[in-house]
Design an enzyme around this catalytic site. Structure first.
Site, mmCIF file in Angstrom:
data_model
loop_
_atom_site.group_PDB
_atom_site.id
_atom_site.type_symbol
_atom_site.label_atom_id
_atom_site.label_comp_id
_atom_site.label_asym_id
_atom_site.label_seq_id
_atom_site.Cartn_x
_atom_site.Cartn_y
_atom_site.Cartn_z
ATOM 1 N N SER A 25 35.431 35.747 41.882
ATOM 2 C CA SER A 25 35.851 36.871 42.534
ATOM 3 C C SER A 25 36.825 36.982 42.599
ATOM 4 C CB SER A 25 35.662 36.270 44.422
ATOM 5 O OG SER A 25 35.495 36.466 45.268
ATOM 6 N N ASN A 26 37.137 37.638 43.363
ATOM 7 C CA ASN A 26 39.047 38.733 43.107
ATOM 8 C C ASN A 26 39.436 38.330 44.474
ATOM 9 O OD1 ASN A 26 38.045 40.615 45.312
ATOM 10 N ND2 ASN A 26 36.343 41.236 43.843
ATOM 11 N N ARG A 27 41.097 39.466 44.729
ATOM 12 C CA ARG A 27 41.619 38.937 45.514
ATOM 13 C C ARG A 27 41.998 40.293 46.189
ATOM 14 N NH1 ARG A 27 47.022 40.475 42.722
ATOM 15 N NH2 ARG A 27 47.691 40.227 44.225
ATOM 16 N N ALA A 96 35.748 45.060 46.830
ATOM 17 C CA ALA A 96 36.086 45.241 45.437
ATOM 18 C C ALA A 96 34.359 44.300 44.688
ATOM 19 C CB ALA A 96 37.346 44.684 45.467
#
Ligand code: CTP
Length: 222
Positions: A25-27, A96
């Site tokens: 995943s991402n921030r 995102a």
């Protein structure tokens, strides 16, 4: 004053499973997309929000669909954007979305072994980049470009590549601005080449700017 429009907004990250307990995943916190959904609803527009896994309450007056993976987000967006019963006037893609996912998620938890471990990844679909083609979408299209270098050049390229009317560019290498932050510092880039740099502002203020710009773009074409 234009009448109420239908906004479709994506927000947050996606999660791509590696095994039952791990994911890529991402921030992204989803704060920018949720702020835009809140601003559009407060301005009297109908808002449909497709949210990845985030810990945020649904803004008042917003219809929310929760998804986890990029594939689920793609399906949700395409089916909403092609629904003749509720035509979308403005699509704003802030999510995102993971660009890659494991080719196959392991059914069992992967056990560690000595040495290196390799994951094989495959591309996910580009949701924003599919709306003009697969979605046959003709409404106002807004993208976000989170960059760490050559911000404006990359953002202009994305605007044209993905058929957008407006690209909101931000430099995510700046501490306290962009990913998982309360503030953001963006430049609004329009398809006619106009650039509108904004100072560092709370995401709620940027959300108001983006909604107003999208409504103006809609008014200009109709
Ligand atoms: N986006 C999308 N679907 C994807 C990837 C990105 O809808 N699979 C959208 C984002 O919501 C954003 C815009 O495309 O509005 C730009 O996202 P970004 O990650 O900056 O661009 P990429 O196309 O992934 O380009 P690159 O990886 O080269 O930076």
């Amino acid at each position: 004053m234009e009448s109420s429009l239908h906004f479709l907004i994506t927000a947050g990250p996606t999660r791509e499973a590696i095994d039952p307990v791990r994911f890529i995943s991402n921030r992204s916190s989803g704060k920018m997309g949720f702020a835009i959904a809140r601003a559009a609803a407060a301005a009297g527009h109908r808002v449909t929000l497709i949210a990845g896994p985030v810990a945020l309450p649904t803004p008042t007056g917003v219809t929310r669909h929760d998804v986890v993976t990029a594939a689920e987000m793609f399906q949700a967006v395409i089916s909403l954007i092609t629904d003749p019963a509720a035509p979308v006037d403005v699509a704003i893609m802030t999510a995102a979305v993971a660009d890659y996912r494991p080719v196959q998620a392991s059914i069992q938890k992967i056990k560690k072994t000595e040495g290196q471990c390799q994951l094989t990844l495959e591309r996910t679909r580009d949701i924003l980049g599919s709306l003009r083609t697969e979605g046959s979408y003709r409404g106002v299209l807004v993208g976000f470009a989170a960059e760490t270098e050559n911000v404006l050049t990359h953002a202009v390229d994305k605007l044209h590549r993905k058929g957008c009317d407006l690209m909101v560019a931000n430099d995510v290498s700046q501490p306290g601005s962009g990913f998982d932050a309360e503030d953001n510092e963006v430049t609004l880039i329009f398809a006619d080449g106009t650039m509108r740099p904004r100072p560092r502002l709370a995401k709620a203020a940027i959300a108001d700017d983006v909604v107003q710009a999208a409504v103006a773009l809609h008014a200009a074409r109709s």
